[in-house]
Scaffold this active site. Structure first.
Site, PDB file in Angstrom:
ATOM      1  N   SER A 124       0.847  -1.209   0.000  1.00 12.48           N
ATOM      2  CA  SER A 124       0.000   0.000   0.000  1.00 12.48           C
ATOM      3  C   SER A 124       0.877   1.251   0.000  1.00 12.48           C
ATOM      4  O   SER A 124       0.658   2.188  -0.778  1.00 12.48           O
ATOM      5  CB  SER A 124      -0.884   0.048   1.235  1.00 12.48           C
ATOM      6  OG  SER A 124      -1.409  -1.202   1.513  1.00 12.48           O
ATOM      7  N   ASP A 170      14.899 -11.202   5.666  1.00 10.05           N
ATOM      8  CA  ASP A 170      14.616 -10.716   7.000  1.00 10.05           C
ATOM      9  C   ASP A 170      15.169  -9.287   7.051  1.00 10.05           C
ATOM     10  O   ASP A 170      16.278  -9.024   6.550  1.00 10.05           O
ATOM     11  CB  ASP A 170      15.321 -11.616   8.025  1.00 10.05           C
ATOM     12  CG  ASP A 170      15.354 -10.946   9.378  1.00 10.05           C
ATOM     13  OD1 ASP A 170      14.287 -10.755   9.965  1.00 10.05           O
ATOM     14  OD2 ASP A 170      16.457 -10.574   9.823  1.00 10.05           O
ATOM     15  N   CYS A 244       0.243   0.047  13.235  1.00  9.84           N
ATOM     16  CA  CYS A 244      -1.225   0.180  13.303  1.00  9.84           C
ATOM     17  C   CYS A 244      -1.671  -0.253  14.696  1.00  9.84           C
ATOM     18  O   CYS A 244      -2.554  -1.088  14.837  1.00  9.84           O
ATOM     19  CB  CYS A 244      -1.907  -0.610  12.191  1.00  9.84           C
ATOM     20  SG  CYS A 244      -1.405  -2.321  12.127  1.00  9.84           S
TER      21      CYS A 244
HETATM   22  C1  LIG Z   1       2.412  -3.738   8.834  1.00  6.61           C
HETATM   23  S1  LIG Z   1       2.815  -4.892   7.635  1.00  6.61           S
HETATM   24  C2  LIG Z   1       3.409  -3.880   6.329  1.00  6.61           C
HETATM   25  C3  LIG Z   1       2.334  -3.219   5.512  1.00  6.61           C
HETATM   26  C4  LIG Z   1       2.896  -2.519   4.305  1.00  6.61           C
HETATM   27  N1  LIG Z   1       3.905  -1.551   4.661  1.00  6.61           N
HETATM   28  C5  LIG Z   1       1.825  -1.837   3.499  1.00  6.61           C
HETATM   29  O1  LIG Z   1       1.600  -0.636   3.672  1.00  6.61           O
HETATM   30  O2  LIG Z   1       1.195  -2.497   2.664  1.00  6.61           O
HETATM   31  C6  LIG Z   1       4.290  -5.564   8.248  1.00  6.61           C
HETATM   32  C7  LIG Z   1       5.021  -6.461   7.282  1.00  6.61           C
HETATM   33  O3  LIG Z   1       6.258  -6.838   7.898  1.00  6.61           O
HETATM   34  C8  LIG Z   1       6.614  -8.105   7.401  1.00  6.61           C
HETATM   35  N2  LIG Z   1       7.637  -8.650   8.300  1.00  6.61           N
HETATM   36  C9  LIG Z   1       7.476  -9.277   9.497  1.00  6.61           C
HETATM   37  N3  LIG Z   1       8.674  -9.595  10.017  1.00  6.61           N
HETATM   38  C10 LIG Z   1       9.611  -9.176   9.142  1.00  6.61           C
HETATM   39  C11 LIG Z   1      11.040  -9.240   9.107  1.00  6.61           C
HETATM   40  N4  LIG Z   1      11.723  -9.788  10.099  1.00  6.61           N
HETATM   41  N5  LIG Z   1      11.687  -8.725   8.040  1.00  6.61           N
HETATM   42  C12 LIG Z   1      10.973  -8.151   7.016  1.00  6.61           C
HETATM   43  N6  LIG Z   1       9.626  -8.065   6.997  1.00  6.61           N
HETATM   44  C13 LIG Z   1       8.961  -8.564   8.043  1.00  6.61           C
HETATM   45  C14 LIG Z   1       5.296  -8.861   7.360  1.00  6.61           C
HETATM   46  O4  LIG Z   1       5.375  -9.938   6.457  1.00  6.61           O
HETATM   47  C15 LIG Z   1       4.316  -7.771   6.934  1.00  6.61           C
HETATM   48  O5  LIG Z   1       4.109  -7.821   5.541  1.00  6.61           O
END
Ligand SMILES: C[S@@+](CC[C@H](N)C(=O)[O-])C[C@H]1O[C@@H](n2cnc3c(N)ncnc32)[C@H](O)[C@@H]1O
Length: 316
Positions: A124, A170, A244
């Site tokens: 997004s 990661d 969020c």
């Molecule tokens: C709040 S969401 C992101 C939403 C995105 N920014 C958007 O606006 O569409 C958090 C994201 O962090 C990712 N995530 C979780 N742990 C992570 C890590 N260790 N390294 C990278 N991404 C990670 C998840 O897969 C998820 O897609």
């Protein structure tokens, strides 16, 4: 399905809001359906032309903010119609919750910026940034989850964004790799994984999953991600930390830790919706007075989900 908030969650929200009437509004608002909202994708169409097109289909929409790209669907549609319309398939709009549009409006990425979006899926904010940058400059959009990366790639393609490089790592490991080759960014978005207290309207199951241990664990993970990203910011570069969730442990307390341990200062930012200042004190702990420039977004203020964001700048 409806879930009841756990007593400590209720207590926490009530103590954040202090005023009883305000808290009552919060609990009332999260019981109501979330309005359907979208963002005009200016890479493909102007807000005025999109408005005309959607109204010609018989849709009732409004652009209630001082930013015509933010569109609210006023009437009702058939289930799934918003996602199935030709305008959506052509990438003329992106279905996005209003509070989720705020981090990029605060960051204001410019044409030719080098932007790191470390937790990017489903895209997004990445696609919003690409539109503001007019497809110029470069965005590295990273996420660890392969399924979500696929959605990010599909969204990127649908909106016609061509300045995005997608990586799957990661976050901490990617930052370590980039640091080794001295790769620095003008801007960084840290839209970190969080407890999702702000998403209760669309995902009431959050009530069920919520507990203090999860919040502590997430807070540690968020700090680790931020600590590894900050060294990649150029001097004078800007960073947005967003979640969020309303929980201070995942928000102001993390920001306090970051500004105490890195060359960062909190910056003011203007947003088109009503926000409340970040906390300058939580449970007796005094926080940096500039924390007031962070934004708390509560559902009852703009009929949205809940959100938090803070803009920071690298000072040396
Ligand atoms: C709040 S969401 C992101 C939403 C995105 N920014 C958007 O606006 O569409 C958090 C994201 O962090 C990712 N995530 C979780 N742990 C992570 C890590 N260790 N390294 C990278 N991404 C990670 C998840 O897969 C998820 O897609």
């Amino acid at each position: 399905m409806r879930y009841e908030p756990k007593p400590d969650f209720k207590e926490k929200i009530d103590s954040l809001l202090k005023d009883g009437e305000d808290a009552e509004e919060f609990w009332k608002t999260i019981e109501t359906p979330l309005p359907k909202t979208m963002r005009c994708n200016t890479l493909k169409i102007s807000p005025d032309k999109l408005k005309e097109r959607l109204e010609n289909k018989g849709w009732k929409i409004s652009q209630p903010y001082n930013n015509k790209e933010i569109i609210v669907l006023e009437g009702s549609l058939n289930p799934g119609e918003l996602g199935k319309s030709i305008e959506h398939l052509l990438g003329y709009y992106y279905i996005q919750e209003i509070s989720s549009m705020m981090p990029i409006l605060a960051l204001q990425p410019k044409e030719n910026d080098l932007l790191l979006d470390l937790c990017a899926s489903p895209g997004s904010k990445t696609t919003q940034a690409a539109a503001l940058m007019d497809n110029k400059g470069t965005i590295i959009a990273n996420d660890v989850n392969i399924g979500r990366i696929a959605i990010l790639a599909a969204n990127t393609e649908r909106v016609g964004a061509t300045n995005i490089i997608i990586t799957r790592h990661d976050a901490v490991q990617l930052c370590q790799k980039l640091k080794k080759i001295n790769f620095y960014f003008d801007k960084i978005l840290l839209d970190v994984p969080c407890s999702g207290e702000g998403n209760i309207r669309s995902n009431p199951a959050t009530f069920k999953m919520w507990n203090k241990k999860v919040i502590e664990k997430l807070s540690r993970m968020q700090r680790k991600i931020a600590e590894s990203a900050i060294p990649l910011l150029k001097e004078g570069g800007e960073l947005i930390y967003s979640t969020c969730t309303h929980s201070p442990e995942e928000n102001e307390l993390n920001i306090q830790y970051l500004i105490e341990n890195f060359d960062l200062k909190i910056e003011e930012s203007q947003l088109p919706i009503k926000t409340r200042p970040g906390l300058v004190e939580w449970q007796g702990e005094k926080l940096n007075e500039k924390m007031k420039y962070a934004h708390r977004i509560y559902p009852q203020d703009n009929n949205t989900e809940g959100f938090f964001l803070c803009k920071m700048k690298k000072i040396s």
